[in-house]
Every structure is written in C-alpha cells, then in structure tokens.
Design an enzyme around this catalytic site. Structure first.
Site, short mmCIF file in Angstrom:
data_model
loop_
_atom_site.label_atom_id
_atom_site.label_comp_id
_atom_site.label_asym_id
_atom_site.label_seq_id
_atom_site.Cartn_x
_atom_site.Cartn_y
_atom_site.Cartn_z
CE1 TYR A 270 -18.24 -0.73 -3.79
CE2 TYR A 270 -16.09 0.32 -3.52
CZ TYR A 270 -17.03 -0.62 -3.12
OH TYR A 270 -16.75 -1.44 -2.05
CB SER B 288 -13.19 3.37 -1.84
OG SER B 288 -12.21 2.84 -0.98
CG LEU C 135 -9.75 -5.67 -2.10
CD1 LEU C 135 -8.66 -6.39 -2.87
CD2 LEU C 135 -10.65 -6.66 -1.35
CD GLU C 136 -13.72 -0.42 -0.79
OE1 GLU C 136 -14.75 -0.94 -0.34
OE2 GLU C 136 -13.32 0.72 -0.47
CG LEU C 137 -6.17 3.02 -3.89
CD1 LEU C 137 -6.87 4.13 -4.65
CD2 LEU C 137 -5.27 3.60 -2.80
#
Length: 620
Positions: A427, A429, A500-502
């Site tokens: 995924y 980011s 948010l992804e991190l």
C-alpha cells in the site's frame, strides 16, 4: 728463532775460547757463519731523505751487545752488493755514508743505494754475517691515501689515546737523529683525515692539542682528532740540511675509567636452543672485550663437559673465531661451535662459552633440547589462505551484499501469500500533489506491478465511491503486507490522509506485527520538519533513497534495496494461472467503471479511477 739464538750463543762462546795447547789463533783463518738474508730487517728509505741500517746481529742483546763485543775484540764490517752487481764491496765512511756503532747511516739516500747490505762481526777466531735488503723509493712510488699526504717510506706506528684524556706524541726516530745532528732538530707536524680528504699543518686552530718543542701534546682527546699524523724531522749535519718523515696512526679509545671486564653478549642467559638429531648444529658465542692494552689478545672459547676442543676426542666438534666489530679499541669477538651430525646423547652434554682478558673471566652455559617438528610451513600457508579467503569474502560481501541477500531470499525465502490472508503486497502512502503523484503512478506502481509482479493498492485509484475515507484507509492498510511511505517535504501535514495512513501502519507494525513500514525518500527532508510519527518510524526503519536518474534502471541500488524490504515473490505456475483468469475480472472492472461514472455525475466523489484495468480486488 730459538736455533738462531743458540747458534749465535755457541759462536760467541767459541770466539772467546783459546785454542788447544795454548797455540795462537792467528795461524788459522776463522770460518765465517753466514745467516743469509734477514726477511725482518729489510729497510725502505725515501730518496733524498736520511735513513739507516741496523745490523740484525744485535737484534738479540742477550746474545750480542755492541759494547761487550767491542770489549771482546770483535769488529763490525759493512759490505754491500748493489743492484746489478755480482761482487760485494766494502763500505768506507764518507760524508754521505757513515758508521755509528751498529748502524750504517745514509745522509741522504740516493736511488743507487738500493741493494743488499751485509754486516759482519768477527775477531781472530770467529765470524758471523747476515744480510738485509735496502730499498730506496722515489716519492711517486709511495702509495698515499690522499694527495695532500707527504710520502713516507716507513710503515706507520700506532698510538691509542683515551677519550677526554691526554698524551704526548714524539716523532719516531727523533732521538736517533738528534745523536747525529750538529744542533737541535726541528719537527713539523701534519694531521690527515682520509675520510674527509683533508690535511692540516700545525697549528691546528684550537687549544686542545698543541706542539711543545718537537712533541705534539693532546690535552683533550676527541673523535675528530683521530687519523694519521705526519712528522718531518729537520736537522743539520756537516753543513747539510737533512730530513726524514714518519707517520703515526692515532686512535681514540674508551678511557681507562670505563670498566674493563669482559662480557658475553650471546647467547643470553637461560637460553634453551632447539636442535634436531642428525643435523648440523651451530652454537654462537659473542664476547665484548674492553681495551686494556692495544696488543692484548682476547680469549674466547667453547668447552664440552669441561674440556676444550683440543682435548676432546671427537672430530665432530670444531670452532672458528673472528672479530665482528671494533669500537674505539673495544673488540667484539665471535666464536662458533660447529657440531657435525648431532646425536641424541649430545643433549646430555654441558656446553659452555667462556671469555677472558687481563681483568676478568666469564662463562655461560647453553641448554639444548630436542626440536619437536611442527608443520609450521603448512600451518602458515593454511592460515594465509584462510585469511585471504576471509578478506576476499569480506570484500565480496561489502560490494555485493544486496545481490547476495536477494539471491538467498530467492532460494530460501518464504512467499507470504501462502502464510497470511492479505490481499495486497504494497500500500503506497504519499503526499497528494502532482509531482509525487506522478512519481508514484508512473514509476513506483509501474515497476512494482509490471516488472516485479507485486499487487499494489493506491487509495485514490482503488477506493470505491461512497465510503468513509478513514474506514477505507484503515481497511486498505490492514489488508496489505507492506506500507510504502514516500517521504518528501510536503508529506504528512497534521490532519492529512497521509498522516492517517502513517499512524495506521506504525500501529499495525507495533501491535500485531502483521505489517511492515518501508520509508522511501523521494526528496531530502530537514529533520526538524518531520512529524512525530515520521521521526519514530525513521529511528526504527531503514530509509531507501531515490536518487533521480541513477535509480531509474531496475538494476540500480534503489530497486535492489527496495526488493529486500518487500515480500519474497517468485514467478511460478500460480501467477500464470492468475493471468489466464483475467477474463473473469473484466466483468468486475466494467461494473466499477459504470459506478464511477454515476458518482461523478452526482458529485459524491471528485476523483475518478484513472486506470480501471489495474483495479483487482479493492471492491467490497
């Protein structure tokens, strides 16, 4: 020499005895005993200088003394056999050739004087004669060390002076010349240092050595005062100015205050020497002998079981002695004991090295043991080869560690698709701007999917319309094996989706261990501008740096380093079967495309699916 003295003594006694019956000895001519030519009494004189011959018969005063022989009625006669002549001729005194006791003076000598000279001592009943050789040299025939040396026909004498000490030098034969001179002789001194090719005539420009009358006085001896000293004696006789030159070799030695005891330098104390039976063994003994007298002979020798080699009945043992060094009078002598065909029983013998001079004595024992063979050459070669291989492996690993790691993973690595239920390999980011989006879609996605065979999930491309961004983001991250974070100056502003992804990736990595985070630095970022979550990730994770055009090739270090962090991927029959099922996925792609078109008309989502052909299983 002993027979010479005994014969002279016999003739002397016979000469003093009276004939039998009291008859006069004048009636018979005495037989003259000829000793031939003396090899030790040869004389060399420089042409134009004064010189003299001494009768060798008087070289042993215990047999012949000039005064006693004259009292006993003996007369000394001189004859000469000049070069190129066959008959001896008697020498009569003249202004140039004169007799003085046992000497014949040549004042001065000429080249015609070269030849054989005979001195005869006789009386009415006895006669003895001996010959000697006189050589008159021209100045150009004399060998000189440097051109500035005066020619000298007589060998140099030696004088030894202690450092910082003093001594007086007298010109050799000066007293003999004084007896023949009509007045007081004068002396001129020269100093020659051959190593510097330098000659100096007195005065020598210092107060440490001065000429006192005819003598040269050393008050303080230094190393620089060593060398050859020449003295030329000038004197007058019967209106003629005569001269002769002599040389003295002056050597600086250690002063008498230095200890003069001999010492053994080798072997050291408590030395145990390994020896091999059947081999040739050499035992070295080196001794230091401080100078006491210049003519003293140092002694150094070996003993075996307390016996010197001349008393040892074994031909296997021999020794050689030589001088290895000479330092200001001190001698360093070496004695080597050679043992041929060394036997095992020789190990039980006692070997002692001894040194001795006039002041003392020292001895030292050498202990021997049998040498146990060790494969030193083999061990050394093996160790060298091992070190070379280790060095070679270190260099290979240092240069090709990425290639080796990738090779190891391809052989022994485990494909994570068979051990978990994840849908995506990666995924991605990244910061939502045009430059980074172009890098992610055209470079990262293309290589990972098309070249390396990974399944990639990108939120803006693969998310379905109508969902909640937070829930969709967390769902995608949880269903991925790796979270690839593209770090750049515009990444992870507070409140953004990238942050948010991190956070989701770091929490999943820290809590469950089912996700790994990979940091890819697209552009350099200042440390102080990193958010807290990014700093935490940077401490724990390695950073893979993108270097522009250098990283574009698939064989570059960037892609190799990134493949190490990504899951193991093998292209096998399963991947080929998935490609054959591509027709079944086309229906899903058509349905997604229809839904995206509807959502764009109603305004629920502003982003369109850019490449519908790449969306695989993101729909729920």
């Amino acid at each position: 020499m002993a027979s010479f003295i005994s014969t002279l003594l016999f003739l002397f006694l016979m000469g003093g005895a009276s004939p039998a019956g009291g008859q006069s000895s004048e009636l018979t001519e005495p037989m003259c005993y000829d000793w031939g030519e003396s090899s030790e009494a040869g004389v060399s004189v420089l042409e134009g200088e004064s010189g003299w011959l001494s009768c060798p018969l008087f070289s042993h005063p215990s047999v012949y003394n000039y005064t006693s022989t004259q009292s006993a009625g003996h007369t000394l006669f001189w004859y000469r056999l000049l070069q190129g002549q066959d008959l001896e001729e008697p020498i009569t005194s003249s202004s140039r050739l004169s007799k003085d006791r046992e000497r014949l003076w040549l004042q001065p000598a000429t080249s015609d004087d070269t030849g054989q000279y005979i001195c005869m001592l006789r009386n009415k009943s006895s006669c003895s004669k001996i010959a000697m050789r006189l050589t008159v040299l021209r100045p150009d025939e004399v060998v000189r060390g440097v051109d500035c040396e005066p020619p000298v026909a007589v060998a140099a004498t030696s004088e030894y002076i202690g450092l910082q000490g003093g001594k007086r030098l007298d010109c050799p034969d000066l007293q003999d010349a004084a007896k023949m001179a009509d007045g007081e002789p004068t002396v001129t001194w020269y100093h020659v240092r051959r190593e510097l090719s330098m000659c100096r005539q007195y005065p020598f420009w210092n107060n440490e050595r001065q000429q006192n009358g005819a003598s040269l006085r050393f008050y303080v001896m230094l190393d620089s005062y060593q060398g050859l000293y020449f003295c030329t004696v000038h004197y007058q006789r019967r209106g003629k100015m005569l001269n002769f030159t002599r040389s003295i070799n002056v050597t600086a030695i250690y002063p008498p205050t230095v200890p003069k005891y001999p010492s053994i330098l080798r072997p050291p104390k408590d030395l145990v020497s390994p020896v091999k039976p059947g081999s040739k063994v050499r035992l070295n003994c080196t001794g230091h002998f401080p100078i006491i007298r210049p003519d003293a002979v140092p002694e150094i020798w070996w003993t075996v079981d307390g016996k010197t080699l001349d008393k040892l009945a074994d031909q296997r043992f021999s020794q050689t002695t030589r001088q290895v060094d000479y330092d200001r009078g001190d001698r360093f002598m070496e004695n080597v004991l050679l043992i041929q065909d060394f036997q095992s029983e020789d190990l039980n013998k006692e070997f002692n090295c001894s040194v001795k001079n006039e002041r003392g004595f020292e001895t030292r024992r050498v202990q021997l043991r049998e040498d146990v063979w060790l494969p030193s050459v083999e061990l050394g070669c093996g160790l060298g080869v091992t070190l070379l291989l280790m060095l070679l492996l270190f260099v290979v690993y240092h240069v090709f560690w990425l290639e080796l790691l990738l090779l190891y993973r391809s052989w022994f690595g485990t494909d994570e698709r068979h051990t978990d239920d994840k849908e995506y390999d990666v995924y991605i980011s990244y910061a939502r701007n045009s430059e980074e989006e172009q890098f992610v879609l055209s470079t990262l996605r293309r290589v990972l999917e098309n070249e390396l065979g990974y399944s990639v999930c990108i939120f803006d491309r693969d998310s379905l319309p109508g969902g909640t961004i937070t829930d969709e983001t967390l769902s995608f991250v949880a269903r991925s094996r790796r979270l690839l974070v593209v770090v750049s100056p515009g990444y992870a502003s507070q409140g953004s989706q990238a942050l948010l992804e991190l956070k989701a990736g770091i929490d999943g990595m820290a809590l469950g261990g089912h996700l790994r985070v990979i940091l890819v630095q697209y552009k350099p970022v200042q440390r102080h501008s990193w958010v807290r979550e990014l700093r935490r990730a940077r401490v724990a994770l390695a950073l893979v740096r993108w270097q522009g055009d250098k990283s574009r090739e698939l064989t570059s270090r960037f892609w190799k380093r990134l493949r190490v962090e990504l899951p193991v991927r093998r292209v096998g029959r399963e991947e080929e079967e998935e490609e054959e099922e591509g027709g079944n996925k086309e229906a899903v792609l058509m349905r997604l495309h229809s839904q995206n078109s509807t959502n764009s008309q109603t305004g629920l989502i502003s982003n369109t699916v850019k490449d519908p052909q790449k969306v695989l299983n993101c729909a729920s």
